[in-house]
Design a protein around this motif. Structure first.
Motif, PDB file in Angstrom:
ATOM      1  N   SER A  23      41.219  29.821  35.057  1.00  0.00           N
ATOM      2  CA  SER A  23      41.546  30.921  34.582  1.00  0.00           C
ATOM      3  C   SER A  23      43.166  31.335  35.297  1.00  0.00           C
ATOM      4  CB  SER A  23      40.775  32.040  34.575  1.00  0.00           C
ATOM      5  OG  SER A  23      41.195  33.468  34.571  1.00  0.00           O
ATOM      6  N   GLN A  24      43.997  31.857  34.401  1.00  0.00           N
ATOM      7  CA  GLN A  24      45.305  32.350  34.851  1.00  0.00           C
ATOM      8  C   GLN A  24      45.092  33.576  35.768  1.00  0.00           C
ATOM      9  OE1 GLN A  24      48.491  31.167  33.683  1.00  0.00           O
ATOM     10  NE2 GLN A  24      46.996  29.551  33.231  1.00  0.00           N
ATOM     11  N   LEU A  25      43.890  34.310  35.742  1.00  0.00           N
ATOM     12  CA  LEU A  25      43.590  35.276  36.537  1.00  0.00           C
ATOM     13  C   LEU A  25      43.183  34.866  38.061  1.00  0.00           C
ATOM     14  CD1 LEU A  25      41.479  37.419  34.145  1.00  0.00           C
ATOM     15  CD2 LEU A  25      43.906  37.386  34.300  1.00  0.00           C
ATOM     16  N   LEU A  26      42.925  33.681  38.060  1.00  0.00           N
ATOM     17  CA  LEU A  26      42.407  33.360  39.582  1.00  0.00           C
ATOM     18  C   LEU A  26      43.599  33.302  40.486  1.00  0.00           C
ATOM     19  CD1 LEU A  26      40.136  30.365  38.931  1.00  0.00           C
ATOM     20  CD2 LEU A  26      39.333  32.785  39.756  1.00  0.00           C
ATOM     21  N   ALA A  27      44.855  33.121  39.892  1.00  0.00           N
ATOM     22  CA  ALA A  27      46.133  32.872  40.805  1.00  0.00           C
ATOM     23  C   ALA A  27      46.529  34.296  41.363  1.00  0.00           C
ATOM     24  CB  ALA A  27      47.161  32.389  39.902  1.00  0.00           C
ATOM     25  N   ASP A  28      46.045  35.538  40.594  1.00  0.00           N
ATOM     26  CA  ASP A  28      46.351  36.873  41.110  1.00  0.00           C
ATOM     27  C   ASP A  28      45.173  37.322  41.868  1.00  0.00           C
ATOM     28  OD1 ASP A  28      48.835  36.491  39.570  1.00  0.00           O
ATOM     29  OD2 ASP A  28      48.090  37.507  37.910  1.00  0.00           O
ATOM     30  N   LEU A  29      43.948  37.279  41.434  1.00  0.00           N
ATOM     31  CA  LEU A  29      42.955  37.701  42.055  1.00  0.00           C
ATOM     32  C   LEU A  29      42.591  37.109  43.459  1.00  0.00           C
ATOM     33  CD1 LEU A  29      40.629  38.218  38.817  1.00  0.00           C
ATOM     34  CD2 LEU A  29      41.823  40.076  40.144  1.00  0.00           C
ATOM     35  N   THR A  30      42.760  36.060  43.749  1.00  0.00           N
ATOM     36  CA  THR A  30      42.262  35.184  44.880  1.00  0.00           C
ATOM     37  C   THR A  30      43.241  35.750  46.124  1.00  0.00           C
ATOM     38  OG1 THR A  30      41.490  33.389  43.706  1.00  0.00           O
ATOM     39  CG2 THR A  30      42.131  33.284  46.201  1.00  0.00           C
ATOM     40  N   PRO A  31      44.298  35.825  45.924  1.00  0.00           N
ATOM     41  CA  PRO A  31      45.290  36.426  47.220  1.00  0.00           C
ATOM     42  C   PRO A  31      44.848  37.954  47.103  1.00  0.00           C
ATOM     43  CG  PRO A  31      46.505  35.687  45.314  1.00  0.00           C
ATOM     44  CD  PRO A  31      45.453  35.324  44.861  1.00  0.00           C
ATOM     45  N   LEU A  32      44.748  38.730  46.284  1.00  0.00           N
ATOM     46  CA  LEU A  32      44.222  40.090  46.495  1.00  0.00           C
ATOM     47  C   LEU A  32      43.028  40.037  47.169  1.00  0.00           C
ATOM     48  CD1 LEU A  32      45.210  41.908  43.065  1.00  0.00           C
ATOM     49  CD2 LEU A  32      45.547  42.508  45.283  1.00  0.00           C
ATOM     50  N   LEU A  33      42.095  39.556  46.915  1.00  0.00           N
ATOM     51  CA  LEU A  33      40.792  39.489  47.723  1.00  0.00           C
ATOM     52  C   LEU A  33      41.118  38.939  48.987  1.00  0.00           C
ATOM     53  CD1 LEU A  33      38.513  38.218  44.870  1.00  0.00           C
ATOM     54  CD2 LEU A  33      38.203  40.640  45.830  1.00  0.00           C
ATOM     55  N   ARG A  34      41.732  38.011  49.309  1.00  0.00           N
ATOM     56  CA  ARG A  34      41.976  37.735  50.662  1.00  0.00           C
ATOM     57  C   ARG A  34      42.811  38.808  51.454  1.00  0.00           C
ATOM     58  NH1 ARG A  34      42.809  32.219  48.707  1.00  0.00           N
ATOM     59  NH2 ARG A  34      41.008  30.878  49.158  1.00  0.00           N
ATOM     60  N   GLU A  35      43.664  39.647  50.860  1.00  0.00           N
ATOM     61  CA  GLU A  35      44.230  40.455  51.557  1.00  0.00           C
ATOM     62  C   GLU A  35      43.173  41.623  51.704  1.00  0.00           C
ATOM     63  OE1 GLU A  35      47.541  44.152  50.513  1.00  0.00           O
ATOM     64  OE2 GLU A  35      47.542  42.085  49.299  1.00  0.00           O
ATOM     65  N   GLY A  36      42.282  41.813  50.749  1.00  0.00           N
ATOM     66  CA  GLY A  36      41.309  42.547  50.973  1.00  0.00           C
ATOM     67  C   GLY A  36      40.533  42.483  52.316  1.00  0.00           C
ATOM     68  N   GLN A  37      40.335  41.302  52.446  1.00  0.00           N
ATOM     69  CA  GLN A  37      39.477  40.771  53.723  1.00  0.00           C
ATOM     70  C   GLN A  37      40.327  41.024  54.896  1.00  0.00           C
ATOM     71  OE1 GLN A  37      38.289  36.412  52.752  1.00  0.00           O
ATOM     72  NE2 GLN A  37      36.212  37.243  52.831  1.00  0.00           N
ATOM     73  N   ALA A  38      41.542  40.552  54.931  1.00  0.00           N
ATOM     74  CA  ALA A  38      42.416  40.875  55.905  1.00  0.00           C
ATOM     75  C   ALA A  38      42.354  42.286  56.430  1.00  0.00           C
ATOM     76  CB  ALA A  38      43.993  40.331  55.753  1.00  0.00           C
ATOM     77  N   ARG A  39      42.403  42.962  55.561  1.00  0.00           N
ATOM     78  CA  ARG A  39      42.426  44.491  55.635  1.00  0.00           C
ATOM     79  C   ARG A  39      41.077  45.430  56.142  1.00  0.00           C
ATOM     80  NH1 ARG A  39      46.698  47.361  51.771  1.00  0.00           N
ATOM     81  NH2 ARG A  39      48.726  46.329  52.622  1.00  0.00           N
ATOM     82  N   GLY A  40      40.026  44.694  55.927  1.00  0.00           N
ATOM     83  CA  GLY A  40      38.697  45.289  56.088  1.00  0.00           C
ATOM     84  C   GLY A  40      38.177  45.902  54.920  1.00  0.00           C
ATOM     85  N   GLN A  41      38.817  45.755  53.724  1.00  0.00           N
ATOM     86  CA  GLN A  41      38.224  46.315  52.513  1.00  0.00           C
ATOM     87  C   GLN A  41      37.494  45.264  51.817  1.00  0.00           C
ATOM     88  OE1 GLN A  41      42.055  47.336  50.836  1.00  0.00           O
ATOM     89  NE2 GLN A  41      42.781  48.736  52.266  1.00  0.00           N
ATOM     90  N   VAL A  42      37.190  44.318  52.098  1.00  0.00           N
ATOM     91  CA  VAL A  42      36.505  43.282  51.578  1.00  0.00           C
ATOM     92  C   VAL A  42      35.582  42.544  52.490  1.00  0.00           C
ATOM     93  CG1 VAL A  42      36.418  40.936  50.140  1.00  0.00           C
ATOM     94  CG2 VAL A  42      37.998  43.001  49.390  1.00  0.00           C
ATOM     95  N   ASP A  43      34.302  42.389  52.327  1.00  0.00           N
ATOM     96  CA  ASP A  43      33.501  41.819  53.469  1.00  0.00           C
ATOM     97  C   ASP A  43      33.801  40.386  53.693  1.00  0.00           C
ATOM     98  OD1 ASP A  43      31.156  40.010  54.408  1.00  0.00           O
ATOM     99  OD2 ASP A  43      30.345  42.181  54.195  1.00  0.00           O
ATOM    100  N   ARG A  44      34.034  40.384  54.866  1.00  0.00           N
ATOM    101  CA  ARG A  44      34.606  38.956  55.460  1.00  0.00           C
ATOM    102  C   ARG A  44      33.680  37.784  55.217  1.00  0.00           C
ATOM    103  NH1 ARG A  44      39.213  39.991  58.261  1.00  0.00           N
ATOM    104  NH2 ARG A  44      39.443  41.983  59.429  1.00  0.00           N
TER     105      ARG A  44
END
Length: 195
Positions: free
Chosen positions: A125-146
């Motif tokens: 999916s073309q969307l994976l290239a955009d969603l994956t780094p966003l979710l990683r950023e969320g983990q780094a910021r504590g907004q997504v479960d590590r």
């Protein structure tokens, strides 16, 4: 070759690709994806068949560009939506939904082309290239479960979006946005940090 000459050639190449894409989009709406040939697209764009095939080696590459164009617009606009990663994910998918719903017949034909070319099987999916780094950023910021596997979460969001879009193209019994919003909320609830 001087840099200015290369830049000019690159710009002309982009313009030709854009003309071919626009011709294809118009023809898909007028005639349907299946009934449109690369020769038709080249003729409408005022280009040779060879030029068309240089830019799009397969007609199935055109729906992939359609998806990428929408995602590129959405990722830029969603970046400024909020500092909160979940809110940016919502905005990103919301914007793509708006673009898909704004041109229902074009969206239908592009999705038909994508599935006819076995897009769901052959391509990530073309969307994976955009969603994956966003979710990683969320983990780094504590907004997504590590403890969440970001790749699985991104794929789940992408698969949900694509499935909802395919259903909407076929049935159009409700707004695509409503279905996607519900799916996004389910996934975001699953990746929310545990207290």
């Amino acid at each position: 070759m001087p840099e200015t000459v290369q830049g000019g050639a690159r710009h002309r190449g982009t313009q030709t690709r854009d003309r071919l894409y626009e011709a294809a989009a118009a023809l898909f709406v007028e005639r349907g994806y299946e009934a449109t040939t690369m020769a038709d697209i080249a003729e409408r764009a005022g280009a040779s068949r060879r030029t068309a095939f240089n830019h799009f080696p397969s007609k199935s590459d055109i729906p992939m560009l359609w998806t990428r164009r929408m995602a590129d617009i959405a990722v830029v606009e969603a970046t400024g939506a909020s500092d909160e990663v979940p809110e940016r994910i919502r905005a990103y998918l919301h914007l793509i939904c708006e673009m898909v719903q704004a041109e229902p017949e074009l969206s239908r034909q592009m999705m038909l082309g994508w599935t006819a070319a076995l897009g769901p099987i052959r391509y990530e999916s073309q969307l994976l290239a955009d969603l994956t780094p966003l979710l990683r950023e969320g983990q780094a910021r504590g907004q997504v479960d590590r403890g969440i596997d970001v790749d699985v979460a991104a794929r789940t969001l992408s698969d949900m979006f694509m499935g909802a879009t395919l259903r909407w193209v076929r049935e159009r019994d409700r707004l695509l946005q409503d279905t996607v919003d519900e799916g996004v909320e389910l996934v975001l609830a699953a990746v929310r940090p545990r207290s």
